[in-house]
Motif scaffolding. Structure first.
Motif, mmCIF file in Angstrom:
data_model
loop_
_atom_site.group_PDB
_atom_site.id
_atom_site.type_symbol
_atom_site.label_atom_id
_atom_site.label_comp_id
_atom_site.label_asym_id
_atom_site.label_seq_id
_atom_site.Cartn_x
_atom_site.Cartn_y
_atom_site.Cartn_z
ATOM 1 N N ALA A 1 28.269 -9.639 3.965
ATOM 2 C CA ALA A 1 29.048 -10.337 2.926
ATOM 3 C C ALA A 1 29.073 -11.838 3.171
ATOM 4 O O ALA A 1 28.962 -12.639 2.236
ATOM 5 N N GLY A 2 29.218 -12.242 4.419
ATOM 6 C CA GLY A 2 29.273 -13.661 4.743
ATOM 7 C C GLY A 2 27.913 -14.326 4.753
ATOM 8 O O GLY A 2 27.727 -15.409 4.202
ATOM 9 N N LYS A 3 26.921 -13.652 5.351
ATOM 10 C CA LYS A 3 25.598 -14.260 5.538
ATOM 11 C C LYS A 3 24.835 -14.420 4.225
ATOM 12 O O LYS A 3 24.183 -15.451 3.995
ATOM 13 N N TYR A 4 24.899 -13.415 3.371
ATOM 14 C CA TYR A 4 24.103 -13.442 2.143
ATOM 15 C C TYR A 4 24.907 -13.818 0.892
ATOM 16 O O TYR A 4 24.361 -14.408 -0.040
ATOM 17 N N PHE A 5 26.206 -13.465 0.883
ATOM 18 C CA PHE A 5 27.030 -13.669 -0.311
ATOM 19 C C PHE A 5 28.082 -14.765 -0.153
ATOM 20 O O PHE A 5 28.798 -15.057 -1.106
ATOM 21 N N GLY A 6 28.185 -15.360 1.033
ATOM 22 C CA GLY A 6 29.128 -16.455 1.243
ATOM 23 C C GLY A 6 30.584 -16.046 1.272
ATOM 24 O O GLY A 6 31.481 -16.900 1.331
ATOM 25 N N VAL A 7 30.867 -14.753 1.236
ATOM 26 C CA VAL A 7 32.250 -14.286 1.199
ATOM 27 C C VAL A 7 32.932 -14.553 2.542
ATOM 28 O O VAL A 7 32.392 -14.238 3.601
ATOM 29 N N GLY A 8 34.114 -15.162 2.483
ATOM 30 C CA GLY A 8 34.854 -15.480 3.700
ATOM 31 C C GLY A 8 34.586 -16.868 4.237
ATOM 32 O O GLY A 8 35.320 -17.345 5.107
ATOM 33 N N GLN A 9 33.536 -17.540 3.744
ATOM 34 C CA GLN A 9 33.312 -18.930 4.106
ATOM 35 C C GLN A 9 34.234 -19.813 3.263
ATOM 36 O O GLN A 9 34.826 -19.365 2.287
ATOM 37 N N LYS A 10 34.361 -21.062 3.654
ATOM 38 C CA LYS A 10 35.216 -21.981 2.920
ATOM 39 C C LYS A 10 34.481 -22.534 1.717
ATOM 40 O O LYS A 10 33.485 -23.231 1.848
ATOM 41 N N TRP A 11 35.008 -22.197 0.521
ATOM 42 C CA TRP A 11 34.401 -22.698 -0.712
ATOM 43 C C TRP A 11 35.148 -23.935 -1.195
ATOM 44 O O TRP A 11 36.380 -24.003 -1.095
ATOM 45 N N ARG A 12 34.439 -24.872 -1.731
ATOM 46 C CA ARG A 12 35.040 -26.072 -2.329
ATOM 47 C C ARG A 12 34.807 -26.002 -3.839
ATOM 48 O O ARG A 12 33.839 -26.549 -4.363
#
Length: 550
Positions: free
Chosen positions: A385-396
């Motif tokens: 989810a984090g590596k490919y879909f960016g889920v859980g990373q900080k979005w601006r």
């Protein structure tokens, strides 16, 4: 055996053994004196300094309970109940009722802190107050509650103005000053003006968009003299001066046509339930529409925290396909029930014996997906989810957003739940629209409402995985639970979701879809099933806007 002569009888003197020389008295005196000093020092040590020191007094648990009850009642607006816990109920209720008058404070948050006991037995409970000031920010300060034991043995808050705020007094109070500014004009991607009057869902968002541009509303909470109104100090300041010219608008990625269609779709199809929708461009993540029902208040679409239910199977399927753990044509049985610590079942307890994985996806079979849980590691779903879909990373994004969470399961039951978007997996329509866009394009693009900086780091999905995901989502429209979109032209793909909330509450309904260069996600609270509740909302939107924005 050696006999020992008794130390009694004629000629015996205490302290002297027969046949031995008298011991010297000097050392004995020194030892006695030393012992006396040691005992004296020991008494002082025990009384004041050493391990026998009782230390700080332990607060009476009842005092702490009373303090917490007072803060809870105050926080909830039950001023009469909070005041009843004080030594001066009438004055306390009057002050608590009037303290935030004119300050535009919504629901405060009052968090208890450390508890101490004074020499006189009084108990003090520290607390932090967070007072949200409408459209400006949060006024945060620290204070403390003094409590004393009454003659009847009950603990009460020892009322004083200063416990509400350390600087509140009989001579000084607080006043909110807003800068007289209408704020900048907000425009859509084509330069058309956006307003709460034309697009009600944007009402709560426009000040946030303006604030993110550095041109938002400004103001301050000031401490003033009660008699003269003279300013004595500033307790909190909000907003900042902007270099943006006053007549320069703030441009957004929103599309007025899509925004209107999204709001109308929720009004027409959500059946009056709380709901939210996001539409965004697949090739760059630019957000075209953010709609909420009701239109005022909390931004469910971007800041909500929901279990995404079976729409999350897009991510689960990606994790399985990435490692070759399953192929669409593989047989993965779909029984009515499967027990992993608890009994899991399919919607309406459906079953498909001998089903292929393609059928499991299009029919949204929970038990089939859960049966594959050993094919992925405990942390693997979150990693994908984090590596490919960016889920859980900080979005601006350009406004405050919740960017998702996929914790490592604590046990096998929670892992089973995570496979179908339950347990502690959390998302919202913004996240699931982005997940859909990434799945069908292969590349994550940080969603944005303005020209925000992308600080995420992701890896593209392999082409074969993207091809399989697109085929599965298309089959869900033509032969599965997303048939509500089957009459729409074009290569439309979708996934439905039904998310459990609790044992005694109706499920939330989810629906995600893609068409052309647009991905859409919708949640309808208490919608029961995604196909029946959120599906018509998405169908209404896509039917009203047949063309993608340029």
């Amino acid at each position: 055996m050696t006999d020992v002569a008794p130390l009694t009888g004629p000629g015996h003197r205490p302290g002297r053994r027969p046949g031995r020389r008298p011991a010297r008295k000097g050392p004995r005196v020194v030892v006695a004196a030393g012992l006396t000093l040691a005992l004296a020092a020991g008494i002082g040590y025990a009384a004041e300094l050493g391990p026998f020191d009782p230390g700080p007094q332990i607060p009476d648990p009842e005092a702490t309970r009373q303090a917490r009850a007072f803060l809870a009642d105050w926080e909830a607006g039950r001023m009469d109940r909070a005041a009843a816990l004080t030594s001066s109920p009438e004055q306390a209720e009057r002050v608590l009722q009037s303290f935030t008058a004119g300050l535009d404070i919504s629901k405060p948050t009052l968090t208890p802190g450390a508890t101490t006991v004074g020499d006189d037995g009084a108990v003090t409970v520290a607390f932090t107050a967070k007072m949200p000031v409408t459209e400006l920010g949060t006024w945060t300060y620290d204070s403390a509650l003094p409590l004393r034991k009454q003659d009847d043995g009950a603990w009460k808050v020892d009322w004083a103005l200063s416990l509400v705020h350390p600087k509140l007094s009989s001579t000084e109070k607080f006043r909110l000053e807003r800068e007289d500014s209408a704020g900048p004009t907000i425009t859509d991607r084509e330069g058309s003006d956006l307003s709460a009057e034309t697009h009600p869902s944007l009402g709560p968002l426009l000040p946030q968009i303006a604030g993110g541009s550095g041109a938002g509303p400004r103001g301050a909470v000031q401490r003033v003299d009660r008699a003269t109104g003279d300013v004595k100090g500033t307790e909190a300041s909000f907003g900042k001066k902007s270099d943006r010219p006053a007549d320069r608008p703030v441009a957004t990625t929103l599309d007025a046509t899509w925004q209107s269609a999204a709001e109308k779709a929720l009004t027409a199809e959500a059946d009056g339930k709380d709901a939210a929708l996001v539409a965004l461009r697949i090739d760059d993540g630019e957000i075209l529409a953010v709609a909420n029902s009701p239109t005022s208040g909390f931004n469910r679409a971007v800041s909500g925290t929901y279990a995404p239910g079976s729409t999350w199977k897009i991510v689960t399927t990606s994790a399985l396909l990435l490692k070759g753990a399953v192929a669409p044509g593989d047989v993965v049985d779909c029984p009515q029930y499967l027990t992993v610590g608890k009994r899991f079942q399919n919607v309406e307890t459906s079953e498909y014996r001998g089903a292929t994985f393609r059928k499991d996806f299009t029919a949204s079979c929970n038990t089939a997906f859960i049966s594959l849980r050993d094919k992925v590691g405990d942390q693997e779903l979150g990693d994908v989810a984090g590596k490919y879909f960016g889920v859980g990373q900080k979005w601006r994004v350009g406004i405050p957003s919740y960017d998702g969470s996929v914790p490592v399961p604590r046990d096998q039951t929670e892992k089973a739940a995570s496979m179908i978007g339950q347990g502690r997996v959390q998302a919202n329509p913004l996240i699931m629209a982005s997940v859909t866009a990434t799945a069908v394009s292969g590349t994550f693009h940080q969603p944005t409402l303005t020209s925000g900086k992308d600080t995420t780091t992701t890896t593209p999905l392999p082409r074969e995985v993207v091809k399989q995901l697109r085929e599965l989502m298309r089959a869900t429209v033509t032969d599965g639970t997303a048939s509500v979109l089957a009459d729409l032209p074009g290569d439309v793909g979708a996934k439905t979701g039904t998310a459990e909330v609790s044992d005694d509450a109706p499920n939330n309904g989810w629906f995600v879809a893609h068409r052309g260069n647009v991905a859409v996600a919708c949640v309808v609270e208490k919608g029961v099933t995604g196909g029946a509740s959120a599906g018509p909302v998405v169908r209404s939107l896509l039917g009203a806007v047949p063309d993608d924005p340029s």
